[in-house]
Scaffold this motif. Structure first.
Motif, short mmCIF file in Angstrom:
data_model
loop_
_atom_site.label_atom_id
_atom_site.label_comp_id
_atom_site.label_asym_id
_atom_site.label_seq_id
_atom_site.Cartn_x
_atom_site.Cartn_y
_atom_site.Cartn_z
N VAL A 58 0.87 -1.18 0.00
CA VAL A 58 0.00 0.00 0.00
C VAL A 58 0.91 1.23 0.00
N HIS A 62 3.92 1.32 3.14
CA HIS A 62 2.91 0.68 3.98
C HIS A 62 2.56 -0.69 3.40
N LYS A 64 -0.63 -3.88 3.77
CA LYS A 64 -1.91 -4.32 4.30
C LYS A 64 -1.79 -5.77 4.74
N GLY A 93 -7.64 -1.57 11.83
CA GLY A 93 -8.18 -1.46 10.48
C GLY A 93 -9.66 -1.71 10.46
N HIS A 110 -8.71 -6.49 7.53
CA HIS A 110 -7.73 -5.78 6.69
C HIS A 110 -7.15 -4.63 7.51
N THR A 112 -3.81 -1.88 7.65
CA THR A 112 -2.64 -1.29 7.00
C THR A 112 -1.64 -0.84 8.06
N PRO A 235 -4.58 -2.20 -3.43
CA PRO A 235 -4.55 -0.75 -3.18
C PRO A 235 -5.03 0.08 -4.37
#
Length: 445
Positions: A58, A62, A64, A93, A110, A112, A235
């Motif tokens: 991401v 980052h 996920k 998340g 999910h 991140t 993403p």
């Protein structure tokens, strides 16, 4: 055995079929391996333990973390740090679930995490309890190595492919569609997630959809992709896309574009307009390598699925050509085939190299029949299971190899050195992108 395990046993007999594998073009000394059966992978932990853990990129720093729990009250939280058992940071998340006829998924989480340092190992725990996992972030610059595996499925051949993938290090896995082969039998999505977890929890897996992800049903599920979009969230928002079915991302000097073969792609579609805008934003000085993934190949000399990618090619090929795309990976056809640089069905030094790699281990068997004679633009073709590796060394050069599964070993049956079109003297002057030509740039095609 849990409820999902019993459902898997109930559904499995529908999928336990195999085809005879007949030797085709390429290596006359290779004896084709016999077909292998479906693998059903159950969950043996507690209901609160994470399962089907996989990670995806991401943005530039980052990741996920996605996983499933049977217990409804597990928090969508990830703790992480650079030392085993010591979690210096945490993130929360979201979660979702879905129902498909009588099947109801577990709680799909999910989260991140980040910002993360490049080329660094992190240890993480999902939901505040359960086992510890570890991941490694990609490097911030070249070199970087991608694994490419399409039409993966969950057979014993899949397990062989995954073993070969894991035997050698890599940074990111790219999957051009057809993941679980659940085909509406939802417990097989859970089984697939458990099968790939040892690999997908350690390195980012970036995927796009195939025809086996559609799972539509008139009136009740007309839009399809319910399981895919719930479980494998990519993403897409970060690249300005409106759909999880197509998106792009940058990693270590490469711009990767994941296109949707099974959503609208004509000139009036959202995907077409998004692709045009995405290509206009590519900065070749920062990402000299540009790679596209689709599911249905635009070029193929196999008789299977002949022409199914043609309408998409007619709609989008010119855009990719003028943008200087280096490589196009496809799946769908259950065989391996590499073409020379090509555009408009003819060899063209400024076109992308097209590679079909739909041979990860699917349950339907291999596409064994190729057209004869072999077209001049087709450089190498073979109906065997395997995976590919793309190692981009620097701004100008990359090495591609196709690793054929050969029982306990993988074998580099096809390999080639490639040069980025961003530095091609012949192509820069006729392209829409800015580039720096080097007169000595040539492929080993």
């Amino acid at each position: 055995m849990d409820r999902h395990g019993r459902l898997l046993q109930l559904f499995s007999y529908l999928l336990l079929s195999a085809r005879l594998f007949i030797h085709t073009y390429s290596d006359e000394d290779f004896i084709r391996q016999p077909p292998r059966q479906l693998i059903l992978t159950s969950h043996h932990g507690k209901d609160s333990d994470p399962q089907q853990v996989h990670i995806s990129l991401v943005g530039k720093d980052h990741m996920k973390i996605s996983w499933v729990t049977s217990h409804e009250h597990v928090k969508s939280m990830v703790e992480y740090g650079k030392t085993p058992g010591i979690y210096e940071a945490s993130a929360t998340g979201e979660h979702t679930s879905y129902q498909y006829f009588l099947y109801r998924s577990g709680k799909i989480h999910h989260v991140t995490i980040g910002p993360l340092d490049p080329k660094t190992t992190y240890y993480y725990r999902c939901g505040g309890s359960g086992p510890e996992f570890k991941l490694r972030t990609p490097p911030s610059a070249f070199p970087i190595e991608f694994v490419v595996a399409g039409d993966l499925g969950q057979t014993e051949w899949t397990a062989s492919t995954l073993t070969h993938i894991g035997a050698k290090d890599y940074d990111v896995l790219l999957l051009p569609g057809d993941l679980s082969y659940a085909d509406a039998q939802q417990p097989l999505w859970d089984s697939f997630g458990r099968l790939v977890e040892p690999y997908a929890s350690q390195r980012p897996w970036m995927v796009t959809q195939g025809n086996h992800e559609i799972e539509s049903f008139p009136i009740i599920f007309p839009r399809g992709f319910k399981a895919f979009n719930s479980r494998w969230q990519m993403p897409y928002q970060q690249s300005g896309s409106k759909s999880n079915l197509y998106y792009s991302f940058d990693v270590s000097g490469a711009h990767i574009i994941m296109l949707g073969s099974y959503t609208d792609f004509d000139a009036n579609s959202d995907q077409y307009k998004w692709l045009r805008a995405d290509l206009a934003k590519v900065d070749k000085s920062k990402t000299p390598w540009t790679i596209v993934l689709i599911h249905a190949p635009w070029y193929s000399s196999n008789t299977a699925h002949k022409g199914e990618g043609e309408s998409m090619r007619l709609a989008m090929e010119e855009m990719l050509y003028t943008a200087g795309i280096d490589i196009v990976f496809a799946g769908h056809v259950h065989a391996y085939e590499r073409f020379t640089r090509v555009y408009d069905k003819k060899a063209d030094q400024c076109g992308p190299v097209h590679v079909t790699i739909g041979d990860g281990g699917n349950r339907e068997g291999l596409a064994m029949l190729f057209e004869k004679p072999r077209p001049s633009i087709s450089v190498y073709r073979e109906a065997s299971f395997g995976h590919g590796r793309l190692r981009i060394l620097n701004q100008t050069h990359a090495h591609w190899s196709w690793q054929r599964n050969n029982d306990s070993n993988s074998f580099a049956a096809d390999e080639v050195w490639l040069s980025s079109l961003s530095y091609s003297h012949a192509c820069c002057k006729n392209s829409s992108f800015e580039c720096t030509p080097l007169t000595t740039q040539n492929d080993e095609l």
